[in-house]
Design an enzyme around this catalytic site. Structure first.
Site, mmCIF file in Angstrom:
data_model
loop_
_atom_site.group_PDB
_atom_site.id
_atom_site.type_symbol
_atom_site.label_atom_id
_atom_site.label_comp_id
_atom_site.label_asym_id
_atom_site.label_seq_id
_atom_site.Cartn_x
_atom_site.Cartn_y
_atom_site.Cartn_z
ATOM 1 C CE LYS A 106 -3.670 -2.165 2.767
ATOM 2 N NZ LYS A 106 -4.756 -2.613 1.918
ATOM 3 C CD GLU A 144 -4.863 5.663 3.936
ATOM 4 O OE1 GLU A 144 -6.037 5.441 4.301
ATOM 5 O OE2 GLU A 144 -4.354 5.156 2.933
ATOM 6 C CG HIS A 176 -11.955 -2.140 8.591
ATOM 7 N ND1 HIS A 176 -12.424 -0.867 8.342
ATOM 8 C CD2 HIS A 176 -11.365 -2.103 9.808
ATOM 9 C CE1 HIS A 176 -12.117 -0.099 9.376
ATOM 10 N NE2 HIS A 176 -11.489 -0.823 10.283
ATOM 11 N NE ARG A 222 -7.585 -9.707 -4.858
ATOM 12 C CZ ARG A 222 -8.688 -9.243 -4.294
ATOM 13 N NH1 ARG A 222 -9.858 -9.473 -4.857
ATOM 14 N NH2 ARG A 222 -8.648 -8.537 -3.190
HETATM 15 P P1 ADP Z 1 -7.771 -3.980 2.579
HETATM 16 O O1 ADP Z 1 -6.516 -4.244 1.815
HETATM 17 O O2 ADP Z 1 -7.820 -4.738 3.839
HETATM 18 O O3 ADP Z 1 -8.964 -4.101 1.708
HETATM 19 P P2 ADP Z 1 -8.177 -1.109 2.402
HETATM 20 O O4 ADP Z 1 -7.085 -0.124 2.427
HETATM 21 O O5 ADP Z 1 -8.810 -1.371 1.084
HETATM 22 O O6 ADP Z 1 -7.652 -2.444 3.046
HETATM 23 O O7 ADP Z 1 -9.292 -0.651 3.443
HETATM 24 C C1 ADP Z 1 -10.359 -1.503 3.819
HETATM 25 C C2 ADP Z 1 -11.499 -0.694 4.391
HETATM 26 O O8 ADP Z 1 -11.088 0.080 5.529
HETATM 27 C C3 ADP Z 1 -12.098 0.326 3.460
HETATM 28 O O9 ADP Z 1 -13.047 -0.230 2.588
HETATM 29 C C4 ADP Z 1 -12.701 1.330 4.417
HETATM 30 O O10 ADP Z 1 -13.923 0.854 4.942
HETATM 31 C C5 ADP Z 1 -11.724 1.350 5.561
HETATM 32 N N1 ADP Z 1 -10.720 2.415 5.383
HETATM 33 C C6 ADP Z 1 -9.573 2.328 4.698
HETATM 34 N N2 ADP Z 1 -8.900 3.496 4.716
HETATM 35 C C7 ADP Z 1 -9.650 4.354 5.435
HETATM 36 C C8 ADP Z 1 -9.483 5.733 5.842
HETATM 37 N N3 ADP Z 1 -8.404 6.429 5.511
HETATM 38 N N4 ADP Z 1 -10.470 6.291 6.588
HETATM 39 C C9 ADP Z 1 -11.550 5.590 6.955
HETATM 40 N N5 ADP Z 1 -11.764 4.294 6.613
HETATM 41 C C10 ADP Z 1 -10.806 3.680 5.868
HETATM 42 MG MG MG Z 2 -9.357 -3.080 0.073
#
Ligand code: ADP
Ligand code: MG
Ligand code: ADP
Length: 666
Positions: free
Chosen positions: A116, A200, A235, A296
């Site tokens: 990431k 973040e 999440h 993917r």
């Molecule tokens: P993963 O690789 O586990 O899918 P992500 O980065 O896609 O991780 O984040 C998964 C979820 O976490 C998102 O869909 C959202 O609900 C929450 N999330 C991620 N980043 C943020 C953020 N900066 N602020 C609030 N919620 C977040």
């Molecule tokens: Mg994700």
């Protein structure tokens, strides 16, 4: 186009890929583990190769073995599905080295998007908007603390190598940062073998909106619109839909362009998803930020298929075999609305704890499998299959399509009502609850929706005792009517009062002991008294096993699946369980005053477990008798000594006959 491919996955996605391959006359090779020896995906393919033990590391992650299998069977390409090896750049490279086509992006694109933090640095250069934060290589805890303080709380610490909703910690204030960082790093090293994190800004009430992209080997890249995946627990996505409610044409074009820019920055080929987090401002304005790219096919790809009428697996196969993208951007159109629900083996009332067990009953709504079917089910299991602890807990995906969101929603609710699963806990009822919340039905979506609607989502009882008991009793009556003992007046487990025959049923419902009294009128009319309701009961067995129950001013068509003592009741309004306590099985205790142990009903003595002179303890089994095609154990009502057996096994006994005599201990 390929003549034969190997599908390096299992479950619903392996079945999904096999279905398209079959339609395109491509032969398929399945791979499987011990637990999956007889799995649906193995049957769905033309041939199969055994990989090893049930744990993924012994089977679906053994890529040398998978490459060998592809070579041995003459497959030209490998489809990795999602999960397992799908985002493993070494595997993608090993495929290429072995002269096999990896149906996915080039290894370099997987690598660039794999972490990431690194991917954010790349996206920054490509001009893709990012959530304010820190994604540098320096992982000094003091520096990370300073960065978090600079960004401003709340912040989200994310494992750079994370995925699947794991390895994230929200931090509300500076004092909590150090502890959250340590715990996030621990989880990251355990789950992903890499403790690098990024920080973040924690977006408040965000929406998760992602863009489906597709690139080909000729340098073209298009976007297939968005999916809103805001409804999440832990999440992780639960419900996904397309198009995203409230999306304007301008914002869609902007997000689409950003996603294509992200894909082009890494020379992307094949199906990919660019995930954005969307901040909602007062007045409805939305700002989007890049979150990550999944390199993917995604679990929720069917909603995109439903609104575009396209088969994304077909696109993957065409692109991987070198063909150009089947359509240009301006040929892509959105038709109607689609929603996907993930049906999982889990207990929502116990913090969504995953459940394992056998699918004793697995009834599905009427569905088709083509891309734009009104109701589509993607699954990798059949009735009787086991949901094991080795793989994820998703049982099936239910995908609906309608002209409007309202139509799709109503269709999904109806389809969930027709989804009947017995044998393990599922989220089916919970999903229906989510659909009915004001937030969801009015499309006020954000990632906190489930949390916000807690009060109406957890520990709910959709049917209530009167209907649950009436349904269970109705099933008993229908079952009895189908057998020989259909004359209630010939029954011996009832009693008469005021000239009418009555029967008592004991239950356990939501942890409490309950009972119901069923009255048989001379005219054949039934009356039921349960849970404070007293009134006529009408029961009609319908063809196909459903039962119409009229009670308490309602007419419900129910289906009752009896598994041991538990009646699983499915009605249009919802599903519940009620445990029938068979009084006859406990009859020895009831009918034992004065040291006499009598037959609770007419039947046959099967065996005695004791002989005269034996000392017995309270609750110990003394005799077994058979009645109503069931065996009933007669237990000692108290400690004591057996004095005499009154019958020999095999003899018929009448109700009230003394079976054995015992003397209670003083
Ligand atoms: P993963 O690789 O586990 O899918 P992500 O980065 O896609 O991780 O984040 C998964 C979820 O976490 C998102 O869909 C959202 O609900 C929450 N999330 C991620 N980043 C943020 C953020 N900066 N602020 C609030 N919620 C977040
Ligand atoms: Mg994700
Ligand atoms: P089967 O699976 O053989 O149909 P059931 O488990 O339905 O058998 O129950 C066997 C018998 O137990 C029924 O015929 C019914 O009369 C009796 N019974 C006792 N208590 C209850 C109850 N609370 N609900 C339903 N049946 C009950």
């Amino acid at each position: 186009m390929f003549k034969k491919i190997l599908i390096a996955n299992r479950g619903e996605i392996a079945c999904r890929v096999a279905a398209t391959a079959r339609r395109l006359a491509i032969r398929t090779v399945a791979v499987y583990s011990d637990a999956d020896a007889d799995a649906k995906h193995v049957r769905a393919c033309d041939e199969s190769v055994y990989l090893g033990g049930s744990a993924p590391k012994d089977s679906y992650l053994r890529w040398e073995k998978i490459l060998e299998a592809a070579k041995a069977t003459g497959a030209e390409a490998i489809h990795p599905g999602y999960g397992f090896l799908s985002e493993n750049e070494e595997f993608a490279q090993a495929c290429a080295d072995a002269g096999l086509v990896f149906i996915g992006p080039p290894p370099s694109a997987i690598k660039d998007m794999g972490l990431k933090a690194e991917s954010k640095q790349l996206m920054e250069k490509a001009g893709v908007p990012l959530v304010p934060g820190y994604h540098g290589a320096d992982q000094d805890p003091a520096l990370l603390q300073r960065e978090a303080d600079r960004i401003g709380y709340p912040v989200l610490i994310k494992a750079s190598a994370g995925g699947g909703g794991k390895g994230m910690r929200a931090v509300d204030k500076s004092e909590d940062f150090a502890a959250a960082l340590a715990s996030c790093q621990r989880e990251a090293i355990n789950s992903f073998g890499d403790d690098a994190v990024l920080i973040e800004k924690y977006v408040q009430r965000p929406r998760h909106i992602e863009i489906q992209v597709f690139g080909d080997t000729h340098g073209d890249c298009v976007y297939l619109f968005e999916r809103d995946c805001s409804v999440q627990r832990r999440h992780q996505k639960v419900l996904e839909e397309a198009p995203a409610p409230g999306m304007t044409a301008a914002m869609r074009a902007e997000m689409g362009a950003a996603a294509v820019a992200a894909a082009k920055a890494v020379n992307y080929v094949g199906a990919g998803t660019v995930e954005f987090i969307v901040e909602q401002r007062d007045g409805g304005a939305m700002t989007f930020f890049f979150m990550e790219m999944n390199t993917r096919l995604q679990v929720e790809h069917p909603v995109t298929e439903a609104i575009t009428g396209l088969d994304l697996v077909e696109w993957q196969l065409r692109v991987a075999s070198g063909e150009p993208l089947p359509l240009k951007q301006d040929q892509l159109k959105i038709h109607g609305h689609a929603i996907e629900a993930r049906i999982c083996a889990e207990n929502p009332d116990n913090n969504f704890l995953p459940a394992t067990g056998t699918l004793q009953v697995y009834r599905k709504p009427a569905a088709a499998s083509f891309e734009r079917a009104p109701v589509r089910i993607d699954d990798g299991v059949r009735e009787g299959d086991v949901i094991s602890p080795f793989y994820d807990s998703m049982i099936a995906k239910l995908i609906v399509h309608g002209a409007t969101r309202e139509e799709a929603l109503a269709r999904l609710d109806a389809a969930l009502a027709e989804t009947q699963i017995v044998g393990l806990a599922t989220n089916v009822q919970f999903l229906r609850g989510v659909l009915h919340t004001p937030s969801f039905s009015q499309a006020q979506l954000d990632t906190a929706l489930i949390e916000r609607e807690r009060a109406v989502l957890f520990d709910q009882e959709p049917l209530g005792l009167p209907l649950a008991a009436a349904a269970s009793i109705a099933r008993t009556l229908v079952t009895e009517a189908a057998s020989a003992s259909n004359d209630p007046f010939a029954r011996r487990d009832g009693w008469r009062s005021h000239g009418a025959l009555r029967r008592r049923f004991d239950f356990q419902f939501r942890g409490a002991d309950e009972s119901a009294v069923l009255g048989y009128g001379r005219d054949g009319a039934l009356n039921l008294n349960v849970g404070g309701v007293d009134g006529p009961l009408a029961v009609t067995g319908l063809p196909g096993g459903e039962i119409e129950v009229r009670f308490n001013g309602e007419r419900q068509t129910v289906r009752v699946h009896q598994a041991d003592e538990t009646a699983h009741v499915f009605a249009a309004r919802g599903a519940t369980r009620i445990v029938a306590i068979d009084r006859l099985a406990h009859a020895g205790e009831v009918q034992s005053e004065g040291g006499r142990l009598t037959a609770p009903m007419p039947g046959k003595v099967v065996s005695f477990a004791v002989k005269a002179g034996d000392k017995v303890a309270r609750g110990q089994a003394l005799a077994v008798m058979e009645a109503m095609k069931m065996e009933h154990t007669i237990a000692a009502p108290a400690d004591g000594t057996v004095e005499e057996l009154m019958f020999t096994p095999g003899e018929q006994v009448a109700e009230g006959d003394e079976l054995l005599r015992m003397a209670a201990a003083a």
